[in-house]
Enzyme design. Sequence first.
Site, mmCIF file in Angstrom:
data_model
loop_
_atom_site.group_PDB
_atom_site.id
_atom_site.type_symbol
_atom_site.label_atom_id
_atom_site.label_comp_id
_atom_site.label_asym_id
_atom_site.label_seq_id
_atom_site.Cartn_x
_atom_site.Cartn_y
_atom_site.Cartn_z
ATOM 1 N N TYR A 57 6.654 13.889 -0.549
ATOM 2 C CA TYR A 57 7.216 12.570 -0.734
ATOM 3 C C TYR A 57 8.189 12.273 0.253
ATOM 4 O O TYR A 57 8.938 12.945 0.553
ATOM 5 C CB TYR A 57 7.864 12.759 -2.273
ATOM 6 C CG TYR A 57 6.882 11.664 -3.027
ATOM 7 C CD1 TYR A 57 7.397 10.429 -2.956
ATOM 8 C CD2 TYR A 57 6.081 12.295 -3.996
ATOM 9 C CE1 TYR A 57 6.458 9.483 -3.830
ATOM 10 C CE2 TYR A 57 5.361 11.316 -4.829
ATOM 11 C CZ TYR A 57 5.702 10.107 -4.669
ATOM 12 O OH TYR A 57 4.851 9.178 -5.473
ATOM 13 N N GLU A 59 9.546 8.826 0.383
ATOM 14 C CA GLU A 59 10.101 6.988 0.322
ATOM 15 C C GLU A 59 11.215 6.821 1.397
ATOM 16 O O GLU A 59 12.040 7.531 1.360
ATOM 17 C CB GLU A 59 10.338 7.020 -1.050
ATOM 18 C CG GLU A 59 9.268 6.996 -2.033
ATOM 19 C CD GLU A 59 9.786 6.643 -3.277
ATOM 20 O OE1 GLU A 59 11.042 7.122 -3.764
ATOM 21 O OE2 GLU A 59 8.879 6.118 -4.093
ATOM 22 N N ASP A 210 -5.336 -10.893 11.172
ATOM 23 C CA ASP A 210 -5.711 -10.122 10.542
ATOM 24 C C ASP A 210 -6.982 -9.107 11.535
ATOM 25 O O ASP A 210 -8.052 -9.835 11.373
ATOM 26 C CB ASP A 210 -6.165 -10.434 9.126
ATOM 27 C CG ASP A 210 -6.998 -9.186 8.082
ATOM 28 O OD1 ASP A 210 -7.034 -8.130 8.945
ATOM 29 O OD2 ASP A 210 -7.008 -9.306 7.132
ATOM 30 N N THR A 236 -6.717 -2.985 9.062
ATOM 31 C CA THR A 236 -7.109 -1.423 8.511
ATOM 32 C C THR A 236 -7.163 -0.480 9.667
ATOM 33 O O THR A 236 -7.070 -0.725 10.617
ATOM 34 C CB THR A 236 -8.530 -1.315 8.025
ATOM 35 O OG1 THR A 236 -9.446 -1.871 8.954
ATOM 36 C CG2 THR A 236 -8.438 -2.629 6.944
ATOM 37 N N LYS A 239 -11.814 0.960 9.998
ATOM 38 C CA LYS A 239 -13.123 0.445 10.535
ATOM 39 C C LYS A 239 -13.606 0.629 12.160
ATOM 40 O O LYS A 239 -13.677 1.605 12.288
ATOM 41 C CB LYS A 239 -13.096 -1.094 10.188
ATOM 42 C CG LYS A 239 -12.818 -1.500 8.540
ATOM 43 C CD LYS A 239 -12.799 -3.032 8.421
ATOM 44 C CE LYS A 239 -12.457 -2.866 6.653
ATOM 45 N NZ LYS A 239 -12.236 -4.517 6.282
ATOM 46 N N ARG A 245 -8.844 6.136 6.139
ATOM 47 C CA ARG A 245 -8.612 4.883 5.300
ATOM 48 C C ARG A 245 -7.212 4.528 5.064
ATOM 49 O O ARG A 245 -6.379 5.344 4.688
ATOM 50 C CB ARG A 245 -9.251 5.159 3.948
ATOM 51 C CG ARG A 245 -10.535 4.466 3.634
ATOM 52 C CD ARG A 245 -10.821 4.394 2.508
ATOM 53 N NE ARG A 245 -11.600 3.178 1.949
ATOM 54 C CZ ARG A 245 -12.710 2.775 2.522
ATOM 55 N NH1 ARG A 245 -13.564 3.813 3.208
ATOM 56 N NH2 ARG A 245 -13.196 1.571 2.573
#
Length: 426
Positions: A57, A59, A210, A236, A239, A245
């Site tokens: 974790y 954050e 984008d 992304t 792609k 991903r």
Amino acid sequence: MSSIEGRAPLSTVDPVLHELIRREEQREADKFRLIASENYASQAVLDASGSCLTNKYSEGYAKKRYYEGQQLIDEVEELAKSRIASLFATPLLDEKSVHVNVQPYSGSPANLAVYLAFVKPGETVMGLGLPAGGHLTHGHTVSITGKFFKSVPYGVRRTDHRIDLEEVRKLALEHRPKLIWAGTTAYPRALDFAAFRSIADEVGAILAADIAHISGLVAAGLHASPVGIADVVTSTTHKTLRGPRGGMILCKPEHAAAIDRAVFPGLQGGPHNHTTAGIAVAALEATLPSFKAYAERVVNNAQVLANALLERGFSLITGGTDNHLLLIDLTPKGIGGKPYAQALDRAGIVCNYNAIPFDPRKPMDPSGIRIGTPSVSSRGMGASEMLALAGFMDEVAKDQSEATLERIALSVKELCSKFPAPGLRV
Ligand SMILES: *Cc1c(COP(=O)(O)O)cnc(C)c1O
């Protein structure tokens, strides 16, 4: 089962799921995968994304985390950021100045962070309409981005199906948007980011590019880069860039704090550190000569396929392609996009049905299909395979009998077996 809990492999612990993954691997090996947004992540990317980094974790951002034990995670995230910065730096925004955030969980959350950073609910945004090849998150009515913001979509010209920059300018002057999106998901032509910049400047809007689909082409220098032109660039990572991903945001230094705050704590909790590691690997791979060669194959293959399909009487939206994808209008072939895509799938050729601009048919049963060359290019296929593919596609358009589809599927499988795909063990 191993004596120490949690150390046995998937095949032992969960043979059912293991078998499903094995069969998916075989499917990805045996087919022409032509979904324009898909690719094959390398074994190295899969190794990093399947690592113990999923356990941590983190954050916050490097040196400003909410939990201890970040010695190595900070290094992983800084490595990913600096590699992405050097990969996408341009003369307009150099490596030291471009700010990178690699924490968005995917492309859609990256775009939501842009809204949160720059627009208030009810304010006006503009993006390419979905039926013209835009993305849901650019203000479509069914998306939160069309419900919480006032969306003014722009389109493509009826005559040549290219983005109508005159219309964009007119709509921008009339509606004074806070944010303008330049980015596409089913558009076969290059984008003129500089033209969008001057429209955004005229109305004082933030310009967001984008590049989810084309970031691999941008990294390889095969599509003009918006970095340093747009205020903020989202993408992304899975792609054409061929990473895990995920999502990322690049921006000018003056927007760094707003973007970082929007991603965390604005939208997300802990970043997916295993994905961050995969992004670092993909950014390294994208600097190799083999990546440049792959990206060149992507564009060449799309053009070879486009010409071969035109010769066989297919109709292409805009008449061809500048990038990795083709949008095919099947009207002259007398078959709908959906039944054609389904028949192709049975023949071992996987794509998606897609609306075409001004489509007279319904979205669930549109006139077109979208096909892309990233995956076939990642496995090393070239012009002669594209010619074979065009022949198969033509046969399926003429005859959807089970016998024909089965025969083609066998030929496809045979052809594919000569091109081992990255990341697969078959
Ligand atoms: C794919 C895509 C996205 C969304 O990415 P997800 O990872 O599916 O959320 C956003 N914008 C564009 C232009 C895309 O093509």
